[in-house]
Design an enzyme around this catalytic site. Structure first.
Site, PDB file in Angstrom:
ATOM      1  N   HIS A  32    -106.260  -7.115  69.557  1.00  0.00           N
ATOM      2  CA  HIS A  32    -106.516  -6.167  69.174  1.00  0.00           C
ATOM      3  C   HIS A  32    -107.073  -5.337  67.420  1.00  0.00           C
ATOM      4  O   HIS A  32    -105.747  -4.673  67.267  1.00  0.00           O
ATOM      5  CB  HIS A  32    -105.302  -5.267  69.095  1.00  0.00           C
ATOM      6  CG  HIS A  32    -104.052  -4.828  70.629  1.00  0.00           C
ATOM      7  ND1 HIS A  32    -102.958  -5.385  71.194  1.00  0.00           N
ATOM      8  CD2 HIS A  32    -104.783  -5.145  71.969  1.00  0.00           C
ATOM      9  CE1 HIS A  32    -102.834  -5.006  72.704  1.00  0.00           C
ATOM     10  NE2 HIS A  32    -103.645  -5.310  72.813  1.00  0.00           N
TER      11      HIS A  32
ATOM     12  N   GLY B 184     -92.977 -13.539  73.681  1.00  0.00           N
ATOM     13  CA  GLY B 184     -92.426 -11.894  72.510  1.00  0.00           C
ATOM     14  C   GLY B 184     -93.773 -11.255  73.191  1.00  0.00           C
ATOM     15  O   GLY B 184     -93.883  -9.822  72.041  1.00  0.00           O
TER      16      GLY B 184
HETATM   17  P1  NAD Z   1     -93.787  -4.874  71.833  1.00  0.00           P
HETATM   18  O1  NAD Z   1     -92.744  -4.581  71.118  1.00  0.00           O
HETATM   19  O2  NAD Z   1     -93.998  -3.544  73.011  1.00  0.00           O
HETATM   20  O3  NAD Z   1     -92.550  -5.934  72.201  1.00  0.00           O
HETATM   21  C1  NAD Z   1     -91.894  -7.156  71.736  1.00  0.00           C
HETATM   22  C2  NAD Z   1     -91.296  -8.464  72.500  1.00  0.00           C
HETATM   23  O4  NAD Z   1     -90.779  -9.229  71.516  1.00  0.00           O
HETATM   24  C3  NAD Z   1     -89.825  -7.260  73.223  1.00  0.00           C
HETATM   25  O5  NAD Z   1     -90.567  -7.561  74.957  1.00  0.00           O
HETATM   26  C4  NAD Z   1     -88.809  -7.733  72.498  1.00  0.00           C
HETATM   27  O6  NAD Z   1     -87.453  -8.372  73.871  1.00  0.00           O
HETATM   28  C5  NAD Z   1     -89.623  -9.397  72.432  1.00  0.00           C
HETATM   29  N1  NAD Z   1     -88.908  -9.942  70.924  1.00  0.00           N
HETATM   30  C6  NAD Z   1     -88.647  -9.213  70.056  1.00  0.00           C
HETATM   31  N2  NAD Z   1     -87.805 -10.063  68.755  1.00  0.00           N
HETATM   32  C7  NAD Z   1     -88.180 -11.762  69.769  1.00  0.00           C
HETATM   33  C8  NAD Z   1     -87.593 -13.305  69.183  1.00  0.00           C
HETATM   34  N3  NAD Z   1     -87.942 -13.499  68.047  1.00  0.00           N
HETATM   35  N4  NAD Z   1     -88.837 -13.883  69.593  1.00  0.00           N
HETATM   36  C9  NAD Z   1     -89.090 -13.992  71.560  1.00  0.00           C
HETATM   37  N5  NAD Z   1     -89.352 -12.679  72.278  1.00  0.00           N
HETATM   38  C10 NAD Z   1     -89.120 -11.376  70.397  1.00  0.00           C
HETATM   39  O7  NAD Z   1     -94.635  -5.717  71.609  1.00  0.00           O
HETATM   40  P2  NAD Z   1     -96.188  -6.286  71.876  1.00  0.00           P
HETATM   41  O8  NAD Z   1     -95.895  -6.156  73.996  1.00  0.00           O
HETATM   42  O9  NAD Z   1     -96.996  -7.296  71.243  1.00  0.00           O
HETATM   43  O10 NAD Z   1     -97.432  -5.207  72.668  1.00  0.00           O
HETATM   44  C11 NAD Z   1     -97.012  -4.250  71.157  1.00  0.00           C
HETATM   45  C12 NAD Z   1     -98.052  -3.726  70.591  1.00  0.00           C
HETATM   46  O11 NAD Z   1     -98.088  -3.368  69.347  1.00  0.00           O
HETATM   47  C13 NAD Z   1     -99.202  -4.568  70.791  1.00  0.00           C
HETATM   48  O12 NAD Z   1    -100.479  -3.653  70.911  1.00  0.00           O
HETATM   49  C14 NAD Z   1     -99.679  -5.019  69.696  1.00  0.00           C
HETATM   50  O13 NAD Z   1    -100.950  -4.590  69.282  1.00  0.00           O
HETATM   51  C15 NAD Z   1     -99.012  -3.726  68.447  1.00  0.00           C
HETATM   52  N6  NAD Z   1     -97.317  -5.019  67.026  1.00  0.00           N
HETATM   53  C16 NAD Z   1     -98.319  -5.687  66.912  1.00  0.00           C
HETATM   54  C17 NAD Z   1     -97.397  -6.128  65.963  1.00  0.00           C
HETATM   55  C18 NAD Z   1     -97.366  -7.273  64.990  1.00  0.00           C
HETATM   56  O14 NAD Z   1     -98.704  -7.647  64.881  1.00  0.00           O
HETATM   57  N7  NAD Z   1     -96.891  -8.593  64.159  1.00  0.00           N
HETATM   58  C19 NAD Z   1     -96.576  -5.577  65.298  1.00  0.00           C
HETATM   59  C20 NAD Z   1     -95.567  -4.933  66.320  1.00  0.00           C
HETATM   60  C21 NAD Z   1     -97.019  -4.386  67.412  1.00  0.00           C
END
Ligand code: NAD
Ligand code: ZN
Length: 260
Positions: free
Chosen positions: A132, A200
Site C-alpha cells: 500500500h 495484525g
Molecule cells: P486494521 O486496522 O483493519 O486491523 C488491525 C488488526 O490488528 C485488527 O484485526 C486488530 O485486532 C489487530 N491488532 C491490534 N493490535 C494488535 C496487536 N498488538 N497484536 C496483534 N494484532 C493486533 O488493519 P489492516 O488489516 O492492516 O487494514 C488497514 C489498512 O490501513 C491497510 O491497508 C493499511 O494500509 C492501512 N493502515 C496502515 C497503518 C500503518 O502503516 N501502521 C496503520 C493503520 C492503517
C-alpha cells in the site's frame, strides 16, 4: 473448574500452540508473512478499525480516497500530516525485530505488508513488499516525481519541486489498484509458500486478504497472531490470540533454545 484453573488451562493451551507454531516454522521450506496495522499498534500507531480509528469526525474511508483528495487536498494532507507525525516518532517494536530474527535464521523468506509506516525497513528486514505504498513518500499528480520526506511537511498541500503541481501521499487509497510490481511480487512469494504468518490484520482489505488463501490452496499452514479473531481466523491452522509484540519474540526464543 474454577476461574483460576480455567485460566491456567487456557494459558497452557496458548503456550502449547506457540510451541507448535515454532516447530512448524522450523520445518517449513518457504515461510512468508502478511502484516497489517496491528503489528505497529504496539509502536503507538493507531489501527484503522480499532477504537482510535477516527480522526476528528471523519471516517478513514472518507479521507483515504482519490475523491476526497480532489475535493479537499488540504484536509487530506492535514490528516496525513497528523499520521506522519505519529509515524516519524514511532520505533519498531519487538514484533518487527522478531521478524528480522526469523529472516536472519533463514526461516522467513519475505514480508508482505499492508502498512505504510516503513517500520519493517527501519527494524532491518530485507525482503519486504509494501503493498500500500509508504507514507514517508509523496508523488506528483502531474509528472509522477517522487519525494521522500525526512519529516512531515510544514506547508500543506506540498507542491512538486519540478512542475509545481500538487503532491499526494504515495500510498494506495481505497478504490485504487495496487502497483503491479508489488502485487506480482506478493503473489509470487505467497504462491511459493508452504507457511504463512498472518499478523495484525483484520483481513478485509483485498487483494491483501486473498494472499493467505494461496498458501491454503497449496496445502500450506496458516499461523495467525491477532488480539481478536479476524476474517482470516477461520482458515488459520493455528490462531494465537494475543499481542504480536509478545507472541513473536516467544516463538523466536523457542526456536533459539530448542533443536527441533
Ligand atoms: P486494521 O486496522 O483493519 O486491523 C488491525 C488488526 O490488528 C485488527 O484485526 C486488530 O485486532 C489487530 N491488532 C491490534 N493490535 C494488535 C496487536 N498488538 N497484536 C496483534 N494484532 C493486533 O488493519 P489492516 O488489516 O492492516 O487494514 C488497514 C489498512 O490501513 C491497510 O491497508 C493499511 O494500509 C492501512 N493502515 C496502515 C497503518 C500503518 O502503516 N501502521 C496503520 C493503520 C492503517
Ligand atoms: Zn511534478
Amino acid at each position: 473448574m474454577n476461574n483460576i484453573s480455567g485460566l491456567i488451562l487456557f494459558m497452557n493451551i496458548i503456550e502449547e500452540q506457540i510451541n507448535n507454531a515454532a516447530k512448524l516454522l522450523v520445518k517449513s521450506r518457504f515461510a512468508v508473512c502478511l502484516t497489517g496495522a496491528g503489528i505497529s499498534a504496539e509502536s503507538g500507531i493507531p489501527t484503522f478499525r480499532g477504537k482510535n480509528g477516527l480522526w476528528r469526525k471523519f471516517k478513514v474511508e472518507d479521507l483515504a480516497t482519490p475523491e476526497a483528495f480532489n475535493r479537499n487536498p488540504k484536509l487530506v494532507w492535514e490528516w496525513y500530516r497528523w499520521r506522519m507525525k505519529l509515524i516519524f516518532n514511532a520505533k519498531p517494536n519487538p514484533a518487527h525485530y522478531a521478524l528480522v530474527d526469523l529472516e536472519n535464521m533463514e526461516i522467513l523468506k519475505c514480508i508482505v505488508t499492508q502498512n505504510v509506516d516503513g517500520l519493517h525497513t527501519i527494524a532491518g528486514s530485507k525482503c519486504i513488499v509494501e503493498l500500500h505504498g509508504n507514507i514517508r513518500r509523496a508523488r506528483c499528480i502531474n509528472c509522477n516525481y517522487k519525494l521522500i520526506f525526512e519529516k512531515p511537511p510544514e506547508k500543506i498541500p506540498p507542491k512538486c519541486p519540478k512542475c509545481n503541481s500538487l503532491l499526494r501521499p504515495d500510498v494506495v487509497w481505497f478504490g485504487e489498484p495496487i502497483p503491479s510490481e508489488a502485487l506480482n511480487m506478493a503473489f509470487k512469494m505467497f504462491s511459493k509458500a508452504d507457511l504463512a504468518l498472518v499478523i495484525g490484520t483484520s483481513g478485509i482489505v483485498y487483494p491483501a486478504a486473498y494472499l493467505p488463501y494461496l498458501v491454503k490452496e497449496n496445502n500450506g499452514v496458516i499461523i495467525e497472531i491477532n488480539i481478536n479473531r479476524s476474517a482470516l481466523t477461520r482458515i488459520a491452522d493455528i490462531y494465537l490470540q494475543g499481542k504480536a509484540g509478545e507472541i513473536l519474540p516467544k516463538i523466536v526464543n523457542l526456536i533459539r533454545r530448542k533443536n527441533y
